[in-house]
Design a protein around this motif. Structure first.
Motif, PDB file in Angstrom:
ATOM      1  N   GLN A 170       0.719  -1.245  -0.046  1.00  0.00           N
ATOM      2  CA  GLN A 170       0.090   0.174   0.004  1.00  0.00           C
ATOM      3  C   GLN A 170       1.010   1.185   0.063  1.00  0.00           C
ATOM      4  O   GLN A 170       0.703   2.183  -0.724  1.00  0.00           O
ATOM      5  N   ILE A 171       1.682   1.236   0.899  1.00  0.00           N
ATOM      6  CA  ILE A 171       2.759   2.392   0.874  1.00  0.00           C
ATOM      7  C   ILE A 171       3.477   2.731  -0.278  1.00  0.00           C
ATOM      8  O   ILE A 171       3.541   3.777  -0.955  1.00  0.00           O
ATOM      9  N   ASP A 172       3.959   1.618  -1.038  1.00  0.00           N
ATOM     10  CA  ASP A 172       4.581   1.635  -2.206  1.00  0.00           C
ATOM     11  C   ASP A 172       3.831   1.951  -3.470  1.00  0.00           C
ATOM     12  O   ASP A 172       4.142   2.789  -4.543  1.00  0.00           O
ATOM     13  N   SER A 173       2.719   1.540  -3.352  1.00  0.00           N
ATOM     14  CA  SER A 173       1.706   2.029  -4.593  1.00  0.00           C
ATOM     15  C   SER A 173       1.052   3.303  -4.559  1.00  0.00           C
ATOM     16  O   SER A 173       0.817   3.965  -5.370  1.00  0.00           O
ATOM     17  N   THR A 174       0.741   3.789  -3.218  1.00  0.00           N
ATOM     18  CA  THR A 174      -0.248   4.827  -2.917  1.00  0.00           C
ATOM     19  C   THR A 174       0.486   5.931  -2.319  1.00  0.00           C
ATOM     20  O   THR A 174      -0.035   7.131  -2.341  1.00  0.00           O
ATOM     21  N   GLY A 175       1.532   5.555  -1.555  1.00  0.00           N
ATOM     22  CA  GLY A 175       2.132   6.570  -0.514  1.00  0.00           C
ATOM     23  C   GLY A 175       1.308   6.922   0.793  1.00  0.00           C
ATOM     24  O   GLY A 175       1.880   7.627   1.504  1.00  0.00           O
ATOM     25  N   ILE A 176       0.180   6.240   0.976  1.00  0.00           N
ATOM     26  CA  ILE A 176      -0.602   6.351   2.074  1.00  0.00           C
ATOM     27  C   ILE A 176      -0.326   5.539   3.004  1.00  0.00           C
ATOM     28  O   ILE A 176       0.082   4.009   3.000  1.00  0.00           O
ATOM     29  N   LEU A 177       0.011   6.035   4.215  1.00  0.00           N
ATOM     30  CA  LEU A 177       0.415   4.998   5.455  1.00  0.00           C
ATOM     31  C   LEU A 177      -0.837   4.392   5.988  1.00  0.00           C
ATOM     32  O   LEU A 177      -1.682   4.984   6.318  1.00  0.00           O
ATOM     33  N   PRO A 178      -0.655   3.013   6.186  1.00  0.00           N
ATOM     34  CA  PRO A 178      -1.760   2.327   6.764  1.00  0.00           C
ATOM     35  C   PRO A 178      -1.818   2.739   8.515  1.00  0.00           C
ATOM     36  O   PRO A 178      -0.786   3.178   8.786  1.00  0.00           O
ATOM     37  N   LYS A 179      -2.829   2.403   8.850  1.00  0.00           N
ATOM     38  CA  LYS A 179      -3.052   2.472  10.429  1.00  0.00           C
ATOM     39  C   LYS A 179      -3.482   1.332  11.162  1.00  0.00           C
ATOM     40  O   LYS A 179      -4.107   0.433  10.289  1.00  0.00           O
ATOM     41  N   TYR A 180      -3.023   0.729  12.087  1.00  0.00           N
ATOM     42  CA  TYR A 180      -3.360  -0.283  12.901  1.00  0.00           C
ATOM     43  C   TYR A 180      -3.843   0.344  14.633  1.00  0.00           C
ATOM     44  O   TYR A 180      -3.340   1.176  14.978  1.00  0.00           O
ATOM     45  N   TYR A 181      -4.646  -0.761  14.991  1.00  0.00           N
ATOM     46  CA  TYR A 181      -5.014  -0.497  16.417  1.00  0.00           C
ATOM     47  C   TYR A 181      -3.851  -1.062  17.477  1.00  0.00           C
ATOM     48  O   TYR A 181      -3.848  -1.990  17.263  1.00  0.00           O
ATOM     49  N   ASP A 182      -3.479  -0.001  18.072  1.00  0.00           N
ATOM     50  CA  ASP A 182      -2.314  -0.493  19.124  1.00  0.00           C
ATOM     51  C   ASP A 182      -3.129  -0.760  20.615  1.00  0.00           C
ATOM     52  O   ASP A 182      -3.667   0.334  21.200  1.00  0.00           O
ATOM     53  N   ILE A 183      -3.155  -1.955  20.983  1.00  0.00           N
ATOM     54  CA  ILE A 183      -3.783  -2.392  22.194  1.00  0.00           C
ATOM     55  C   ILE A 183      -3.255  -1.387  23.394  1.00  0.00           C
ATOM     56  O   ILE A 183      -4.144  -1.079  24.073  1.00  0.00           O
TER      57      ILE A 183
END
Length: 199
Positions: free
Chosen positions: A147-160
Motif C-alpha cells: 500500500q505504501i509503495d503503490s499509493t504513498g498512504i500510510l496504513p493505520k493499525y490499532y495499538d492495544i
C-alpha cells in the motif's frame, strides 16, 4: 575471553524490507539472543518463542503456573558459544506461534572482544525497516508495504497498549535511536519472560 558474534536477522517474507545486524557476546545465552532480536524488531514480548538450530530446539518451557522451567536445553542455560557456530550457519527463531513470525538468523562472523567493551553488547550495527506489529502477521505487513509503495498512504493499525490507531511506515529506521534504548528494551523483555523464574 569472550568473542563478539555478529548475526544478520531477516524477517521471513519481508527480508527485503525489514532486517537487522546484531552483535552480541558469545557468552550470552541463546535466550539473550532471542530477547535481543525481539527488541531489535520492536516486539513486546507478549508471546512465546523458540530458537532452532539444525538439530536442536531451544524453547522457554512454562509449567501449569506459568513459571519458567530450566531444562538442560533451556535457552537460558545455553551459551551461544556452546552452539559451535561457523560462518553462514543458520538459526531460525519462531515467535507468536501460528502467526507466521519467523526470523532467519545467519551467523556472519566472530571477532575478539576488546577489553572493557563487554557492556557495549548487544548492539545493532545495521538494519532497515520499521519493527513488526504485535498480534498481526507478516502477510498483513506485506499488504501494508504494498500500500505504501503503490499509493504513498500510510496504513493505520490499532495499538492495544495505547488504545489508539497508529500509522506504520516500514521505511522508518533510525539506527542511532534504536541503540539508545536497545539494552533497556532487552532488559524489559528478559524480565517479562523470566519474572517467575526464581532460580
Amino acid at each position: 575471553m569472550a568473542e563478539v558474534y555478529k548475526f544478520k536477522v531477516k524477517t521471513r517474507g519481508l527480508e527485503n524490507h525489514i532486517w537487522r545486524e546484531i552483535e552480541i557476546s558469545s557468552e550470552s545465552s541463546v535466550a539473550k539472543l532471542g530477547y535481543s532480536i525481539l527488541a531489535a524488531f520492536g516486539a513486546k514480548a507478549n508471546h512465546l518463542f523458540c530458537v532452532n538450530t539444525a538439530t536442536m530446539k531451544y524453547e522457554l518451557i512454562m509449567d501449569d503456573f506459568y513459571d519458567v522451567k530450566r531444562t538442560d536445553i533451556s535457552p537460558i542455560n545455553t551459551k551461544l558459544s556452546e552452539l559451535k557456530l561457523k560462518a553462514q550457519d543458520m538459526l531460525v527463531m519462531e515467535y507468536d506461534y501460528g502467526t507466521g513470525w519467523n526470523f532467519d538468523i545467519e551467523f556472519m562472523s566472530e571477532s575478539q572482544m576488546k577489553q572493557g567493551m563487554g557492556t557495549h553488547y548487544p548492539y545493532i550495527s545495521n538494519g532497515a525497516g520499521a519493527g513488526i506489529i504485535e498480534d498481526t502477521s507478516p502477510d498483513i505487513l506485506e499488504q501494508f508495504i504494498d500500500q505504501i509503495d503503490s499509493t504513498g498512504i500510510l496504513p493505520k493499525y490499532y495499538d492495544i497498549e495505547t488504545g489508539k490507531y497508529l500509522e506504520w511506515d516500514y521505511r522508518k529506521f533510525d539506527l542511532k535511536y534504536y541503540n539508545i534504548f536497545y539494552k533497556d528494551k532487552i532488559a524489559e523483555i528478559q524480565a517479562a519472560y523470566e519474572k517467575f523464574d526464581e532460580q
